[in-house]
Enzyme design. Sequence first.
Site, mmCIF file in Angstrom:
data_model
loop_
_atom_site.group_PDB
_atom_site.id
_atom_site.type_symbol
_atom_site.label_atom_id
_atom_site.label_comp_id
_atom_site.label_asym_id
_atom_site.label_seq_id
_atom_site.Cartn_x
_atom_site.Cartn_y
_atom_site.Cartn_z
ATOM 1 N N LEU A 1 29.288 36.240 36.564
ATOM 2 C CA LEU A 1 29.556 37.324 37.847
ATOM 3 C C LEU A 1 30.224 38.491 37.260
ATOM 4 C CD1 LEU A 1 31.512 34.833 40.033
ATOM 5 C CD2 LEU A 1 28.992 35.064 39.777
ATOM 6 N N GLY A 2 31.160 38.339 36.275
ATOM 7 C CA GLY A 2 31.753 39.664 35.683
ATOM 8 C C GLY A 2 32.492 39.229 34.563
ATOM 9 N N THR B 1 34.877 38.961 43.031
ATOM 10 C CA THR B 1 34.811 39.067 41.627
ATOM 11 C C THR B 1 35.462 40.312 41.037
ATOM 12 O OG1 THR B 1 32.520 38.077 41.787
ATOM 13 C CG2 THR B 1 33.136 39.235 39.670
ATOM 14 N N GLU C 1 38.337 40.239 38.395
ATOM 15 C CA GLU C 1 38.295 41.071 36.937
ATOM 16 C C GLU C 1 39.348 42.296 36.986
ATOM 17 O OE1 GLU C 1 36.772 39.443 35.051
ATOM 18 O OE2 GLU C 1 35.391 38.360 36.192
ATOM 19 N N ASP D 1 50.158 30.768 32.016
ATOM 20 C CA ASP D 1 49.728 31.953 32.627
ATOM 21 C C ASP D 1 50.685 33.119 32.494
ATOM 22 O OD1 ASP D 1 50.941 31.425 34.992
ATOM 23 O OD2 ASP D 1 49.430 31.914 36.403
ATOM 24 N N THR E 1 53.232 30.786 39.900
ATOM 25 C CA THR E 1 51.805 30.146 40.015
ATOM 26 C C THR E 1 51.980 28.534 39.716
ATOM 27 O OG1 THR E 1 51.188 30.984 38.134
ATOM 28 C CG2 THR E 1 50.469 31.926 39.950
ATOM 29 N N ASP F 1 34.347 33.224 46.736
ATOM 30 C CA ASP F 1 35.036 34.625 47.518
ATOM 31 C C ASP F 1 35.738 34.300 48.648
ATOM 32 O OD1 ASP F 1 33.766 35.653 45.096
ATOM 33 O OD2 ASP F 1 32.967 37.392 46.417
HETATM 34 N N1 ARG Z 1 34.530 35.790 35.168
HETATM 35 C C1 ARG Z 1 34.188 34.709 36.307
HETATM 36 C C2 ARG Z 1 32.726 34.407 36.094
HETATM 37 O O1 ARG Z 1 31.984 35.085 35.920
HETATM 38 C C3 ARG Z 1 34.447 35.532 37.649
HETATM 39 C C4 ARG Z 1 34.826 34.660 38.539
HETATM 40 C C5 ARG Z 1 35.175 35.458 40.000
HETATM 41 N N2 ARG Z 1 35.333 34.531 41.054
HETATM 42 C C6 ARG Z 1 34.847 34.703 42.151
HETATM 43 N N3 ARG Z 1 34.998 33.785 43.211
HETATM 44 N N4 ARG Z 1 34.208 35.666 42.396
HETATM 45 O O2 ARG Z 1 32.652 33.130 36.374
HETATM 46 ZN ZN ZN Z 2 38.567 35.417 34.807
HETATM 47 CA CA CA Z 3 52.374 29.585 36.215
#
Ligand code: ARG
Ligand code: ZN
Ligand code: CA
Length: 237
Positions: free
Chosen positions: A109-110, A146, A150, A170, A175, A208
């Site tokens: 996704l990113g 996303t 990011e 983290d 969290t 999302d």
């Molecule tokens: N870097 C993650 C991927 O590409 C991004 C996840 C983002 N999640 C979302 N629900 N938009 O898998």
């Molecule tokens: Zn990530």
């Molecule tokens: Ca934590």
Amino acid sequence: NLGVINIPVNVIVVYSNSNENISDAQIASQITVLNDDFRKANNDVNQAPAEFSGVAADSEITFTLANTFRNASSTTSWGTNNAVKSAYPPVNPETHLNIWVCNIGGGILGYAQFPGGNLSTDGVVCSPQYFGTTGYVSAPFDKGRTMTHEVGHYLNLRHIWGDGRCKRDDFVSDTPSSDGPNYGCPSYPTVNCRSNDMTMNYMDYVDDACMYMFSEGQKERMRAIFAPGGARESMLP
Ligand code: ARG
Ligand code: ZN
Ligand code: CA
């Protein structure tokens, strides 16, 4: 106290077909989501369970679209190795968040670069189908989250499971520990590492529609990079 921090944004669209040459309206819809999510103005934050609603944070970070650049290319998928950034270098990365919108491919996704890295590759890359909320978008990643995720990385946030087993951190105390990503739309409570996962955090991997908060600890971690000596101090006016 730094007050509300505004980040000017350059959007670099790189397209190999007309769908990928996303509209100005689609770009605007993404900027709106970033502003809503980072200011806790998103209308789904009220879904947070009582255990976590008290730490849902207004990060006091905003985003303003500065420039949009459009580039036609014969490359149909760019991967995650920063190739798009060599082909189309970031513009003023010391002061601007650069976002490349191009087809990454491989179901990604990113991806983002953490603070402190090389300026020539600084910024965030997102595939057009997962960018914004209108136009060429694809469910269940059509709510602009996303980019919220990011940009969280770009501002120094790790995945909430710390990319490892229960003891991996983290570096955010509010969290709860987890041992891996959650997907889809988990019901509450989802228990891992003997605590309830904050599955609705933007730094998990859920759909999302099922992520809608940063925590106070994450807010502190993001804002620390803008303080004197911080890795993104140069972005402040
Ligand atoms: N870097 C993650 C991927 O590409 C991004 C996840 C983002 N999640 C979302 N629900 N938009 O898998
Ligand atoms: Zn990530
Ligand atoms: Ca934590």
